[in-house]
Design a protein around this motif. Structure first.
Motif, PDB file in Angstrom:
ATOM      1  N   VAL A   1       0.824  -1.208   0.000  1.00 19.93           N
ATOM      2  CA  VAL A   1       0.000   0.000   0.000  1.00 19.93           C
ATOM      3  C   VAL A   1       0.864   1.266   0.000  1.00 19.93           C
ATOM      4  CG1 VAL A   1      -2.050  -1.038   1.039  1.00 19.93           C
ATOM      5  CG2 VAL A   1      -0.245  -0.145   2.522  1.00 19.93           C
TER       6      VAL A   1
ATOM      7  N   THR B   1      -0.549   4.849  -3.280  1.00 24.15           N
ATOM      8  CA  THR B   1      -1.293   3.746  -2.681  1.00 24.15           C
ATOM      9  C   THR B   1      -0.604   2.461  -3.135  1.00 24.15           C
ATOM     10  OG1 THR B   1      -2.790   3.633  -4.584  1.00 24.15           O
ATOM     11  CG2 THR B   1      -3.423   5.087  -2.759  1.00 24.15           C
ATOM     12  N   GLN B   2      -1.367   1.394  -3.346  1.00 23.72           N
ATOM     13  CA  GLN B   2      -0.742   0.197  -3.892  1.00 23.72           C
ATOM     14  C   GLN B   2      -0.236   0.441  -5.304  1.00 23.72           C
ATOM     15  OE1 GLN B   2      -2.581  -3.903  -5.319  1.00 23.72           O
ATOM     16  NE2 GLN B   2      -2.268  -3.964  -3.097  1.00 23.72           N
TER      17      GLN B   2
ATOM     18  N   GLN C   1      -7.338   2.120  -2.103  1.00 24.48           N
ATOM     19  CA  GLN C   1      -5.909   1.883  -2.290  1.00 24.48           C
ATOM     20  C   GLN C   1      -5.585   1.106  -3.573  1.00 24.48           C
ATOM     21  OE1 GLN C   1      -7.286   1.809   1.049  1.00 24.48           O
ATOM     22  NE2 GLN C   1      -6.481   3.885   0.783  1.00 24.48           N
ATOM     23  N   ARG C   2      -6.613   0.490  -4.207  1.00 25.46           N
ATOM     24  CA  ARG C   2      -6.341  -0.209  -5.460  1.00 25.46           C
ATOM     25  C   ARG C   2      -7.576  -0.941  -5.943  1.00 25.46           C
ATOM     26  NH1 ARG C   2      -4.588  -1.870  -9.867  1.00 25.46           N
ATOM     27  NH2 ARG C   2      -2.916  -3.390 -10.219  1.00 25.46           N
TER      28      ARG C   2
END
Length: 459
Positions: free
Chosen positions: A215, A250-251, A338-339
């Motif tokens: 992350v 994020t990721q 985050q993804r």
């Protein structure tokens, strides 16, 4: 009809790998599935080397020259059989990046000197650490080795037109109507300046990457080696790849730089589309003639036709390119929390927009090579449009303080058919100094071009 044959230009679903396969061959080793796998393998190996060189990871010995050479050989020698081996692994894992990891581990486990490195393959990585860098390397190579050279070739070809026809007068057309003359070369030069500016914007986009874990916080890295300065190691690794670090992610790497790249390329494509349409129009007017190619057919029923097909082909492909690039630029920077995985399938179309751009560039190059101006046609159009001198005459009248200068010329010329004699008679009727009258009497439409020729020569 059943198509059981292997994939070929005749069985491909899209024209990129079908009808236009020979025109997009340069992109195949870069943007294909095999190309993507090779870039992923490159990132995995280079990350392993970076870990091994870091003094804070004592479990790995720094690779010597022979070991480094052997690592790089895995990349340099990567071929279709290796790519298929990765795909065979993926058939079981149902995970494309994990398949590359297993492929690399299998290769290293077969070499005794690499045993110590095997546990550190894909160390602390999320798949996106590998993917974002693989696509960064892909897009950089496609931009620098294929697209920019193609854009430069087109720009140079248009610049040649600007220089060749710098002094050739041409009736300008604003709103599709007769307007103050220019030169054919200067109008070509406009596109050269525009292309050069946007080409530099495309070339100067900073390509970013991330190697910071699941992350973006180096979570696993710091648990395993809390004393290592992971942001510094990551930044050095990215610099070694020729990439800049994306500072906070994020990721996924946010893909903003990709949007910048696609938008820059879209602006180049829009200029090329504008050029294609203008030249198409000049061909239609007869300003440009096209060389007939022996054996070619312009119409299935009208034998005389030599159509501007290359410029039409370019227009269609530039539209396709920008449709794909626009979607990628709008979609890729957007991800839930985050993804999410919606970028993954979109990214696989990276080569699609680039390929249509390349096809268009080649069509334009071919079309430009067939062009030759027709000075007689250009001169005839100018000679049939004496009202365009109204601008020059009324401007001199204003200088000399004659009232209603614009309005007098409007009455004389707007919606009227007037010739050389009518223009000269009007000039003779004016209360102007003899020097002004002589200058205006001698002025012909083909002479009224301002500094257009100088502008063209300076391209």
């Amino acid at each position: 009809m059943s198509l059981d044959a292997d994939l070929s230009p005749l069985t491909a679903v899209t024209p990129i790998d079908g009808r236009y396969a020979s025109k997009t061959a340069e992109l195949r080793p870069i943007c294909s599935e095999m190309g993507l796998i090779r870039y992923r393998l490159t990132v995995e190996i280079r990350w392993l080397e970076a870990l091994a060189r870091h003094p804070g990871i004592p479990e790995l010995s720094a690779p010597d020259a022979d070991t480094t050479h052997a690592f790089r050989a895995l990349i340099a020698d990567f071929d279709a059989a290796d790519a298929q081996a990765v795909k065979d692994i993926e058939a079981t894992t149902n995970h494309d990046v994990k398949a590359v990891e297993y492929f690399l581990r299998d290769r290293l486990n077969k070499l005794p000197q690499f045993t110590e490195y095997s546990p550190f393959i894909h160390f602390a990585c999320t798949s996106e650490d590998i993917n974002n860098l693989a696509y960064a390397l892909m897009l950089r190579e496609a931009r620098d080795t294929v697209l920019l050279p193609a854009i430069d070739q087109i720009t140079a070809a248009i610049a040649d037109l600007a220089h060749t026809y710098a002094d050739l007068p041409m009736l300008a057309r604003t709103h599709g109507q007769s307007a103050s003359p220019t030169t054919l070369g200067k109008e070509m030069g406009v596109f050269v300046h525009r292309l050069r500016r946007q080409r530099e914007a495309l070339a100067s986009v900073t390509i970013l990457g991330k190697m910071n874990g699941a992350v973006g916080n180096y979570n696993a890295h710091l648990v395993a080696y809390p004393e290592v300065d992971w942001p510094a190691l990551s930044a050095a690794f990215l610099a070694d790849l020729g990439l800049a670090p994306s500072p906070c992610t994020t990721q996924i790497e946010p893909h903003d730089w990709m949007a910048e790249t696609y938008h820059a390329l879209m602006r180049v494509n829009t200029i090329l589309l504008d050029f294609a349409r203008d030249v198409w129009g000049y061909v239609s007017l007869g300003y440009f003639k096209q060389a007939a190619v022996a054996g070619e057919v312009g119409s299935s029923t009208m034998p005389h036709k030599v159509n501007p097909i290359d410029f039409e082909n370019a227009e269609g492909n530039l539209g396709m390119a920008n449709a794909v690039l626009d979607h990628l630029a709008a979609k890729l920077p957007v991800s839930r929390w985050q993804r999410d995985l919606s970028d993954s399938t979109a990214l696989r179309n990276t080569g699609t927009g680039l390929a249509h751009t390349l096809i268009a560039c080649q069509a334009l190059q071919k079309g430009i090579g067939k062009l030759a101006a027709d000075p007689a046609r250009l001169a005839a159009d100018l000679d049939a449009n004496w009202p365009i001198l109204a601008e020059a005459i009324q401007t001199v009248m204003r200088v000399r303080g004659i009232d209603q200068a614009y309005e007098q010329l409007k009455t004389l010329t707007r919606g009227q058919t007037i010739d050389e004699a009518a223009v000269r008679a009007f000039v003779d009727s004016l209360d102007l100094p003899d020097s002004d009258k002589a200058r205006l009497r001698d002025l012909r439409p083909g002479d009224y071009i301002g500094n257009a020729a100088d502008q063209a020569r300076q391209v």
